[in-house]
Design a protein around this motif. Structure first.
Motif, mmCIF file in Angstrom:
data_model
loop_
_atom_site.group_PDB
_atom_site.id
_atom_site.type_symbol
_atom_site.label_atom_id
_atom_site.label_comp_id
_atom_site.label_asym_id
_atom_site.label_seq_id
_atom_site.Cartn_x
_atom_site.Cartn_y
_atom_site.Cartn_z
ATOM 1 N N VAL A 91 0.807 -1.215 0.000
ATOM 2 C CA VAL A 91 0.000 0.000 0.000
ATOM 3 C C VAL A 91 0.843 1.270 0.000
ATOM 4 O O VAL A 91 0.308 2.362 -0.171
ATOM 5 C CB VAL A 91 -0.983 0.021 1.190
ATOM 6 C CG1 VAL A 91 -2.034 -1.063 1.023
ATOM 7 C CG2 VAL A 91 -0.265 -0.134 2.510
ATOM 8 N N ALA A 92 2.153 1.135 0.210
ATOM 9 C CA ALA A 92 3.031 2.310 0.195
ATOM 10 C C ALA A 92 4.461 1.864 -0.089
ATOM 11 O O ALA A 92 4.851 0.758 0.266
ATOM 12 C CB ALA A 92 2.975 3.048 1.526
ATOM 13 N N THR A 93 5.214 2.737 -0.727
ATOM 14 C CA THR A 93 6.617 2.484 -1.023
ATOM 15 C C THR A 93 7.425 3.707 -0.602
ATOM 16 O O THR A 93 7.044 4.834 -0.911
ATOM 17 C CB THR A 93 6.815 2.241 -2.535
ATOM 18 O OG1 THR A 93 5.944 1.208 -2.947
ATOM 19 C CG2 THR A 93 8.234 1.841 -2.829
ATOM 20 N N PHE A 94 8.513 3.462 0.119
ATOM 21 C CA PHE A 94 9.351 4.554 0.604
ATOM 22 C C PHE A 94 10.809 4.248 0.308
ATOM 23 O O PHE A 94 11.202 3.093 0.213
ATOM 24 C CB PHE A 94 9.193 4.732 2.121
ATOM 25 C CG PHE A 94 7.822 5.163 2.548
ATOM 26 C CD1 PHE A 94 7.444 6.483 2.491
ATOM 27 C CD2 PHE A 94 6.908 4.233 3.018
ATOM 28 C CE1 PHE A 94 6.182 6.880 2.886
ATOM 29 C CE2 PHE A 94 5.642 4.612 3.410
ATOM 30 C CZ PHE A 94 5.275 5.946 3.354
ATOM 31 N N SER A 95 11.610 5.293 0.246
ATOM 32 C CA SER A 95 13.046 5.096 0.105
ATOM 33 C C SER A 95 13.748 5.253 1.454
ATOM 34 O O SER A 95 14.915 4.929 1.575
ATOM 35 C CB SER A 95 13.627 6.066 -0.919
ATOM 36 O OG SER A 95 13.340 7.387 -0.546
ATOM 37 N N GLN A 96 13.024 5.736 2.467
ATOM 38 C CA GLN A 96 13.606 5.898 3.794
ATOM 39 C C GLN A 96 12.920 4.979 4.795
ATOM 40 O O GLN A 96 11.686 4.902 4.853
ATOM 41 C CB GLN A 96 13.501 7.336 4.258
ATOM 42 C CG GLN A 96 14.338 8.278 3.438
ATOM 43 C CD GLN A 96 14.285 9.697 3.967
ATOM 44 O OE1 GLN A 96 13.438 10.032 4.774
ATOM 45 N NE2 GLN A 96 15.210 10.522 3.506
ATOM 46 N N ARG A 97 13.718 4.325 5.592
ATOM 47 C CA ARG A 97 13.242 3.347 6.573
ATOM 48 C C ARG A 97 12.278 3.960 7.595
ATOM 49 O O ARG A 97 11.256 3.373 7.929
ATOM 50 C CB ARG A 97 14.464 2.759 7.265
ATOM 51 C CG ARG A 97 14.175 1.772 8.327
ATOM 52 C CD ARG A 97 15.495 1.372 9.002
ATOM 53 N NE ARG A 97 15.260 0.469 10.085
ATOM 54 C CZ ARG A 97 15.601 -0.805 10.077
ATOM 55 N NH1 ARG A 97 16.199 -1.312 9.033
ATOM 56 N NH2 ARG A 97 15.345 -1.571 11.102
#
Length: 166
Positions: A91-97
């Motif tokens: 449901v979401a994609t991030f480049s930061q943890r």
């Protein structure tokens, strides 16, 4: 007289400083549009449109319905106690943890999706926030279609999709 003059000068300078330093939604929008244009630089508008269409296209049919299913080599990234299933509704994609962890925590607390977790992988080592994981693609597809009923916060992916763990 001097005291009044200095007071007026201080008030004028304070008001100028307070009004000139504020960011507005317009400023943020302009910065975002500039960044988006820089991403497209070097490739034509037509090529960029094709890339986006390919990225968001439906890739498989499950129970007579088209769903977006991508195969990604990914592992649990944040809590080692979480166990990743074979099929995961992203449901979401991030480049930061930190952003991925925060969104996962909101899913658990606000939406009651206690089985949500974060995977990391793919060619660009993205963090994928999984609403729920399943052992079969049929269960994952059912969750994908009922997602709007189960999610109480905004889904950050333009099209939520199923990640099949390699």
């Amino acid at each position: 007289m001097k005291k009044t003059f200095y007071t007026i000068v201080v008030i004028v300078l304070a008001s100028v400083m307070m009004t000139s330093c504020h960011s507005s939604e317009k400023n943020y929008r302009e910065a975002y549009e500039k960044a988006a244009e820089r991403r497209k630089t070097g490739i034509g508008a037509e090529t960029y449109a094709k890339i986006e269409a390919e990225r968001q296209k439906y890739t498989t049919i499950i129970n007579g319905d088209s769903v977006r299913l991508l195969y990604v080599n990914a592992n649990v990234a944040i809590d080692t106690t979480d166990v990743a299933k074979q099929y995961n509704v992203v449901v979401a994609t991030f480049s930061q943890r930190i952003n991925a962890k925060s969104y996962r925590d909101r899913l658990r607390e606000e939406c009651g999706l206690k089985g949500s977790y974060v995977l990391q992988g793919g060619p660009d080592k993205q963090y994928y926030v999984v609403a729920e994981g399943f052992d079969t693609n049929v269960e994952a597809a059912a969750m994908l279609h009922d997602l709007d009923k189960k999610m109480c916060i905004k889904v950050l992916e333009p099209l939520p999709w199923i990640l099949r763990k390699l």
